[in-house]
Design a protein around this motif. Sequence first.
Motif, PDB file in Angstrom:
ATOM      1  N   ASN A  29       0.808  -1.214   0.000  1.00  0.00           N
ATOM      2  CA  ASN A  29       0.000   0.000   0.000  1.00  0.00           C
ATOM      3  C   ASN A  29       0.845   1.271   0.000  1.00  0.00           C
ATOM      4  OD1 ASN A  29      -2.427  -1.569   0.210  1.00  0.00           O
ATOM      5  ND2 ASN A  29      -1.962  -1.839   2.390  1.00  0.00           N
ATOM      6  N   GLY A  30       1.999   1.194  -0.667  1.00  0.00           N
ATOM      7  CA  GLY A  30       2.871   2.361  -0.737  1.00  0.00           C
ATOM      8  C   GLY A  30       2.488   3.302  -1.863  1.00  0.00           C
ATOM      9  N   GLN A  31       3.122   4.469  -1.880  1.00  0.00           N
ATOM     10  CA  GLN A  31       2.878   5.471  -2.910  1.00  0.00           C
ATOM     11  C   GLN A  31       4.020   5.477  -3.910  1.00  0.00           C
ATOM     12  OE1 GLN A  31       2.414   9.116  -0.649  1.00  0.00           O
ATOM     13  NE2 GLN A  31       0.215   8.813  -0.474  1.00  0.00           N
ATOM     14  N   ASP A  32       3.695   5.655  -5.191  1.00  0.00           N
ATOM     15  CA  ASP A  32       4.720   5.786  -6.218  1.00  0.00           C
ATOM     16  C   ASP A  32       5.529   7.053  -5.973  1.00  0.00           C
ATOM     17  OD1 ASP A  32       3.571   3.558  -7.312  1.00  0.00           O
ATOM     18  OD2 ASP A  32       2.856   4.540  -9.146  1.00  0.00           O
ATOM     19  N   ILE A  33       6.846   6.959  -6.159  1.00  0.00           N
ATOM     20  CA  ILE A  33       7.704   8.139  -6.066  1.00  0.00           C
ATOM     21  C   ILE A  33       8.707   8.123  -7.207  1.00  0.00           C
ATOM     22  CG2 ILE A  33       7.513   8.425  -3.564  1.00  0.00           C
ATOM     23  CD1 ILE A  33      10.297   7.106  -3.330  1.00  0.00           C
ATOM     24  N   GLU A  34       9.289   9.285  -7.473  1.00  0.00           N
ATOM     25  CA  GLU A  34      10.361   9.397  -8.450  1.00  0.00           C
ATOM     26  C   GLU A  34      11.703   9.266  -7.721  1.00  0.00           C
ATOM     27  OE1 GLU A  34       9.890   9.333 -11.636  1.00  0.00           O
ATOM     28  OE2 GLU A  34       7.721   9.289 -11.285  1.00  0.00           O
ATOM     29  N   ILE A  35      12.751   8.980  -8.469  1.00  0.00           N
ATOM     30  CA  ILE A  35      14.051   8.722  -7.852  1.00  0.00           C
ATOM     31  C   ILE A  35      14.576   9.957  -7.120  1.00  0.00           C
ATOM     32  CG2 ILE A  35      15.447   9.352  -9.868  1.00  0.00           C
ATOM     33  CD1 ILE A  35      15.995   6.413  -7.360  1.00  0.00           C
ATOM     34  N   GLU A  36      14.166  11.160  -7.532  1.00  0.00           N
ATOM     35  CA  GLU A  36      14.612  12.378  -6.850  1.00  0.00           C
ATOM     36  C   GLU A  36      14.188  12.416  -5.389  1.00  0.00           C
ATOM     37  OE1 GLU A  36      14.839  13.046 -11.121  1.00  0.00           O
ATOM     38  OE2 GLU A  36      13.251  12.253  -9.813  1.00  0.00           O
ATOM     39  N   GLU A  37      13.191  11.611  -5.026  1.00  0.00           N
ATOM     40  CA  GLU A  37      12.733  11.557  -3.639  1.00  0.00           C
ATOM     41  C   GLU A  37      13.454  10.476  -2.832  1.00  0.00           C
ATOM     42  OE1 GLU A  37       8.272  12.014  -3.307  1.00  0.00           O
ATOM     43  OE2 GLU A  37       8.455  11.734  -5.479  1.00  0.00           O
ATOM     44  N   SER A  38      14.319   9.716  -3.491  1.00  0.00           N
ATOM     45  CA  SER A  38      15.054   8.646  -2.801  1.00  0.00           C
ATOM     46  C   SER A  38      16.363   8.386  -3.545  1.00  0.00           C
ATOM     47  CB  SER A  38      14.198   7.375  -2.739  1.00  0.00           C
ATOM     48  OG  SER A  38      14.792   6.384  -1.929  1.00  0.00           O
ATOM     49  N   LEU A  39      17.209   9.407  -3.582  1.00  0.00           N
ATOM     50  CA  LEU A  39      18.405   9.376  -4.429  1.00  0.00           C
ATOM     51  C   LEU A  39      19.443   8.343  -4.011  1.00  0.00           C
ATOM     52  CD1 LEU A  39      18.878  13.217  -4.993  1.00  0.00           C
ATOM     53  CD2 LEU A  39      18.234  11.517  -6.713  1.00  0.00           C
ATOM     54  N   HIS A  40      19.309   7.805  -2.805  1.00  0.00           N
ATOM     55  CA  HIS A  40      20.244   6.785  -2.332  1.00  0.00           C
ATOM     56  C   HIS A  40      19.858   5.379  -2.792  1.00  0.00           C
ATOM     57  CE1 HIS A  40      16.901   6.929   0.537  1.00  0.00           C
ATOM     58  NE2 HIS A  40      17.058   5.621   0.592  1.00  0.00           N
ATOM     59  N   SER A  41      18.624   5.224  -3.286  1.00  0.00           N
ATOM     60  CA  SER A  41      18.089   3.879  -3.535  1.00  0.00           C
ATOM     61  C   SER A  41      18.780   3.176  -4.701  1.00  0.00           C
ATOM     62  CB  SER A  41      16.584   3.947  -3.804  1.00  0.00           C
ATOM     63  OG  SER A  41      15.879   4.277  -2.629  1.00  0.00           O
ATOM     64  N   VAL A  42      19.052   1.897  -4.491  1.00  0.00           N
ATOM     65  CA  VAL A  42      19.686   1.044  -5.495  1.00  0.00           C
ATOM     66  C   VAL A  42      18.852  -0.215  -5.661  1.00  0.00           C
ATOM     67  CG1 VAL A  42      21.715  -0.376  -6.017  1.00  0.00           C
ATOM     68  CG2 VAL A  42      22.010   1.879  -5.012  1.00  0.00           C
ATOM     69  N   ALA A  43      18.650  -0.613  -6.912  1.00  0.00           N
ATOM     70  CA  ALA A  43      18.000  -1.891  -7.205  1.00  0.00           C
ATOM     71  C   ALA A  43      19.085  -2.930  -7.452  1.00  0.00           C
ATOM     72  CB  ALA A  43      17.100  -1.764  -8.427  1.00  0.00           C
ATOM     73  N   ILE A  44      18.985  -4.056  -6.747  1.00  0.00           N
ATOM     74  CA  ILE A  44      19.991  -5.115  -6.863  1.00  0.00           C
ATOM     75  C   ILE A  44      19.399  -6.264  -7.678  1.00  0.00           C
ATOM     76  CG2 ILE A  44      21.469  -6.726  -5.608  1.00  0.00           C
ATOM     77  CD1 ILE A  44      21.372  -4.797  -3.232  1.00  0.00           C
ATOM     78  N   PHE A  45      20.127  -6.647  -8.718  1.00  0.00           N
ATOM     79  CA  PHE A  45      19.679  -7.702  -9.617  1.00  0.00           C
ATOM     80  C   PHE A  45      20.613  -8.908  -9.546  1.00  0.00           C
ATOM     81  CE2 PHE A  45      17.811  -3.908 -11.301  1.00  0.00           C
ATOM     82  CZ  PHE A  45      16.643  -4.289 -11.915  1.00  0.00           C
TER      83      PHE A  45
END
Length: 250
Positions: A29-45
Amino acid sequence: MCLRSNFALLFALLCSFLPYANAQFRIKNGQDIEIEESLHSVAIFRIVFYICAGAIVNVNTVVTAAHCLKDVEQDELVLIAGIADLDNRGSGQTRNVQCIHYGTGYDEETHFMDIAVVKVEKSFDEDSVVPISPISLCDYRLEPGMTIQVSAWGRISETSRGYSNQLKTKYVDIVKTQECKTGYARVCSVHLSETIICAESGVCFGDSGAAGVRNGQLCAVVQGFSSSNLPDKYTDVTNERVRDFIRSKM
């Protein structure tokens, strides 16, 4: 015999930690955000499959959960920063892994020191048109009632199929550690380690490794959740042992 077997299976499902790289986690139930609101975030594949989230703590270093990486070959790992939509992964800052430092004394059973510090082969570029910004470590203790923000690419519910590619966020409150430990011990016969802190339910499959952020600082790392209405579990970055370990490997 059959009843006991079925009960054991149900019990295991309800109390499952689900903190494994192959059992991927999403912000419920989260809200969509753009990367500018979470600039530290990394997706690990793992090659081309999203497995966990992480947080950039300096241009050479990402912090995530140890259990995310433990059963994955290092050369299979790909880290992508600077994107909110995983469909646009080709436009992000993509990095391979140079080395991984697992939390000193990390225990897969108790999830003691469930933290990993990942060094990338090539530094992230803070001046790139693809935005990234390292996050600092918490310099104070988390207390019950404090709110943290969690952002990741996990499932939107425990029953949903597939994964929304859009970065989502949610705010959750820290709960009393002793009450959380008592709940897990009573319901699941699980004893939580000293490096764990708990927050109200909010994460799901695929959110492991995501940063719990307060006042722009990394204060916790998503570890797992239970299906039996218990709080979610985080590795407590404000714990001196955890914080000192991360700093020693940055």
